[in-house]
Write a protein that holds these residues in place. Structure first.
Motif, PDB file in Angstrom:
ATOM      1  N   VAL A  85       0.629  -1.196   0.095  1.00 53.15           N
ATOM      2  CA  VAL A  85      -0.122   0.149  -0.027  1.00 53.15           C
ATOM      3  C   VAL A  85       0.914   1.289   0.017  1.00 53.15           C
ATOM      4  N   CYS A  86       1.982   1.062   0.867  1.00 52.66           N
ATOM      5  CA  CYS A  86       2.911   2.281   0.886  1.00 52.66           C
ATOM      6  C   CYS A  86       3.473   2.772  -0.488  1.00 52.66           C
ATOM      7  N   LEU A  87       3.757   1.518  -1.139  1.00 56.53           N
ATOM      8  CA  LEU A  87       4.671   1.755  -2.497  1.00 56.53           C
ATOM      9  C   LEU A  87       3.673   2.218  -3.432  1.00 56.53           C
ATOM     10  N   GLY A  88       2.386   1.460  -3.387  1.00 53.96           N
ATOM     11  CA  GLY A  88       1.459   2.193  -4.242  1.00 53.96           C
ATOM     12  C   GLY A  88       0.756   3.570  -4.122  1.00 53.96           C
ATOM     13  N   ALA A  89       0.654   3.812  -2.865  1.00 53.07           N
ATOM     14  CA  ALA A  89       0.444   5.166  -2.598  1.00 53.07           C
ATOM     15  C   ALA A  89       1.543   6.398  -2.922  1.00 53.07           C
ATOM     16  N   LYS A  90       2.612   5.946  -2.814  1.00 53.54           N
ATOM     17  CA  LYS A  90       3.826   6.662  -3.374  1.00 53.54           C
ATOM     18  C   LYS A  90       3.736   6.974  -4.922  1.00 53.54           C
ATOM     19  N   MET A  91       3.624   5.896  -5.483  1.00 50.68           N
ATOM     20  CA  MET A  91       3.357   6.065  -6.999  1.00 50.68           C
ATOM     21  C   MET A  91       2.153   6.933  -7.478  1.00 50.68           C
ATOM     22  N   VAL A  92       0.999   6.740  -6.673  1.00 52.09           N
ATOM     23  CA  VAL A  92      -0.264   7.592  -7.001  1.00 52.09           C
ATOM     24  C   VAL A  92      -0.031   8.977  -6.826  1.00 52.09           C
ATOM     25  N   TRP A  93       0.816   9.342  -5.653  1.00 48.54           N
ATOM     26  CA  TRP A  93       1.481  10.652  -5.047  1.00 48.54           C
ATOM     27  C   TRP A  93       2.025  11.556  -6.171  1.00 48.54           C
ATOM     28  N   GLN A  94       3.077  10.486  -6.879  1.00 47.29           N
ATOM     29  CA  GLN A  94       4.005  11.170  -7.723  1.00 47.29           C
ATOM     30  C   GLN A  94       3.142  11.381  -8.862  1.00 47.29           C
ATOM     31  N   ALA A  95       2.142  10.769  -9.356  1.00 48.04           N
ATOM     32  CA  ALA A  95       1.495  10.821 -10.446  1.00 48.04           C
ATOM     33  C   ALA A  95       0.604  12.173 -10.183  1.00 48.04           C
ATOM     34  N   ARG A  96       0.192  12.301  -9.128  1.00 50.60           N
ATOM     35  CA  ARG A  96      -0.591  13.604  -8.851  1.00 50.60           C
ATOM     36  C   ARG A  96       0.046  14.756  -8.865  1.00 50.60           C
ATOM     37  N   ARG A  97       1.241  14.684  -8.362  1.00 48.09           N
ATOM     38  CA  ARG A  97       2.348  15.923  -8.505  1.00 48.09           C
ATOM     39  C   ARG A  97       2.789  16.175  -9.929  1.00 48.09           C
ATOM     40  N   GLY A  98       2.667  15.202 -10.584  1.00 46.67           N
ATOM     41  CA  GLY A  98       3.123  15.359 -12.131  1.00 46.67           C
ATOM     42  C   GLY A  98       1.966  16.100 -12.858  1.00 46.67           C
ATOM     43  N   THR A  99       0.800  16.157 -12.292  1.00 44.29           N
ATOM     44  CA  THR A  99      -0.240  16.809 -13.109  1.00 44.29           C
ATOM     45  C   THR A  99      -0.254  18.329 -13.284  1.00 44.29           C
ATOM     46  N   VAL A 100       0.945  18.871 -12.443  1.00 43.06           N
ATOM     47  CA  VAL A 100       1.214  20.257 -12.791  1.00 43.06           C
ATOM     48  C   VAL A 100       2.254  20.344 -13.897  1.00 43.06           C
ATOM     49  N   ALA A 152       2.454  12.298 -20.443  1.00 44.53           N
ATOM     50  CA  ALA A 152       0.869  11.998 -20.464  1.00 44.53           C
ATOM     51  C   ALA A 152       0.962  10.221 -19.933  1.00 44.53           C
ATOM     52  N   ILE A 153       1.844   9.706 -20.763  1.00 46.15           N
ATOM     53  CA  ILE A 153       1.660   7.961 -20.556  1.00 46.15           C
ATOM     54  C   ILE A 153       2.524   7.861 -19.296  1.00 46.15           C
ATOM     55  N   GLN A 154       3.483   8.733 -19.110  1.00 50.04           N
ATOM     56  CA  GLN A 154       4.233   8.324 -17.818  1.00 50.04           C
ATOM     57  C   GLN A 154       3.097   8.505 -16.559  1.00 50.04           C
ATOM     58  N   ARG A 155       2.519   9.508 -16.550  1.00 53.17           N
ATOM     59  CA  ARG A 155       1.470  10.039 -15.433  1.00 53.17           C
ATOM     60  C   ARG A 155       0.501   8.858 -15.324  1.00 53.17           C
ATOM     61  N   ARG A 156      -0.007   8.369 -16.572  1.00 48.16           N
ATOM     62  CA  ARG A 156      -1.116   7.338 -16.404  1.00 48.16           C
ATOM     63  C   ARG A 156      -0.394   5.906 -15.906  1.00 48.16           C
ATOM     64  N   LEU A 157       0.795   5.975 -16.470  1.00 49.45           N
ATOM     65  CA  LEU A 157       1.552   4.505 -15.845  1.00 49.45           C
ATOM     66  C   LEU A 157       1.662   4.595 -14.399  1.00 49.45           C
ATOM     67  N   GLU A 158       1.899   5.722 -13.773  1.00 50.52           N
ATOM     68  CA  GLU A 158       2.134   6.065 -12.174  1.00 50.52           C
ATOM     69  C   GLU A 158       0.892   5.591 -11.597  1.00 50.52           C
ATOM     70  N   TYR A 159      -0.207   6.181 -12.183  1.00 50.52           N
ATOM     71  CA  TYR A 159      -1.751   6.017 -11.590  1.00 50.52           C
ATOM     72  C   TYR A 159      -1.853   4.732 -11.491  1.00 50.52           C
ATOM     73  N   LEU A 160      -1.871   3.939 -12.846  1.00 50.01           N
ATOM     74  CA  LEU A 160      -2.040   2.585 -12.821  1.00 50.01           C
ATOM     75  C   LEU A 160      -1.327   1.674 -12.329  1.00 50.01           C
ATOM     76  N   SER A 161      -0.045   1.768 -12.193  1.00 51.12           N
ATOM     77  CA  SER A 161       1.042   1.072 -11.067  1.00 51.12           C
ATOM     78  C   SER A 161       0.516   1.133  -9.790  1.00 51.12           C
TER      79      SER A 161
END
Length: 210
Positions: A83-98, A185-194
Motif C-alpha cells: 500500500v505504501c509503495l502504491g500510494a507513493k506512486m499515485v502521489w507522484q502521479a498527482r504531483r506530475g499533473t502540474v 501523459a503516458i508516464q503519469r497514467r502509468l504511475e496512476y495505474l501502477s
C-alpha cells in the motif's frame, strides 16, 4: 527424469507469467527509467524469490504454512508495504499533473541501480504467499531417492533462472517502446495505474486467508 524436468520448466514458466505485484513494479521501472532500472528490479525480485526458496529448502517457511498467526502477521505487514509503495506512486502521479511551460512533466531524480534493486526485493519479500508457494511447489519435483535439501536448492536455483529469463524478456520488450513510454501523459497514467494496481493487490492480500 526427463518428463519431470520438462514438467518443472513448464510449471515454473507458467508461475512466472502469472501477473502480480512484481510484474507491476518491473514494468513500471522499465517504462519510466529504462533497461538498467528494470533489470535491477528484476534482480531484486529474483533475490527475494531465491531467499524464499532457500528458506523452503531449510524448512523455515513451513512455519508460515503451519502457523496461522505467523502467516497473518506477514500477510498484513506485506499488505502495508505494498500500500505504501502504491500510494507513493499515485502521489507522484498527482504531483506530475502540474505541467511545466511547454507541456512537460516535472522530472524527479532518476533512481539509482540500488534503489530499483531494493524496490524489486522489497516487493517480493512483502508477499508471504511466495514463501508458502515455495514450500508447496518445489517439493513436488524432488526426484525419488534424492537428498531433499540439496534437490530443493537446485530446483530453487533453476526456478530463479527461469523467472529471470521471463522478466528480462519483459524488460527488453518494454524498453524497445521507450519513446512511447517517455511521453509525459503516458508516464503519469502509468504511475496512476501502477500505484492503483499495487494498492488493489495489497488489499486483496490483506483480505485473503491462506
Amino acid at each position: 527424469m526427463l518428463d519431470g524436468l520438462v514438467a518443472f520448466v513448464v510449471a515454473s514458466l507458467l508461475v512466472s507469467m502469472a501477473p502480480g505485484p512484481t510484474t507491476v513494479v518491473i514494468m513500471r521501472q522499465s517504462a519510466r527509467f529504462g533497461r538498467s532500472a528494470g533489470t535491477a528490479a528484476v534482480l531484486g525480485n529474483e533475490t527475494g524469490w531465491l531467499l524464499w526458496s532457500v528458506t523452503a529448502a531449510l524448512g523455515l517457511s513451513a512455519l508460515l504454512q503451519a502457523s496461522r498467526l505467523a502467516y497473518d502477521v506477514m500477510r498484513i505487514a506485506g499488505a502495508v508495504v505494498l500500500v505504501c509503495l502504491g500510494a507513493k506512486m499515485v502521489w507522484q502521479a498527482r504531483r506530475g499533473t502540474v505541467l511545466r511551460s511547454g507541456g512537460e512533466l516535472p522530472e524527479g531524480p532518476r533512481p539509482s541501480w540500488w534503489r530499483s534493486y531494493r524496490l524489486g526485493l522489497l516487493t517480493n519479500l512483502a508477499n508471504p504467499k511466495a514463501a508458502v508457494f515455495a514450500v508447496s511447489f518445489l517439493p513436488q519435483f524432488v526426484p525419488a531417492g534424492a537428498s531433499v535439501p540439496a534437490a530443493l536448492l537446485l530446483l530453487a536455483l533453476a526456478s530463479t533462472l527461469i523467472d529471470l529469463a521471463w522478466y528480462v524478456a519483459i524488460v527488453s520488450l518494454i524498453t524497445r517502446a521507450k519513446r512511447y513510454f517517455q511521453r509525459p501523459a503516458i508516464q503519469r497514467r502509468l504511475e496512476y495505474l501502477s500505484g492503483t494496481v499495487l494498492i488493489g493487490l495489497a488489499l486483496r492480500l490483506a483480505a485473503q486467508a491462506r
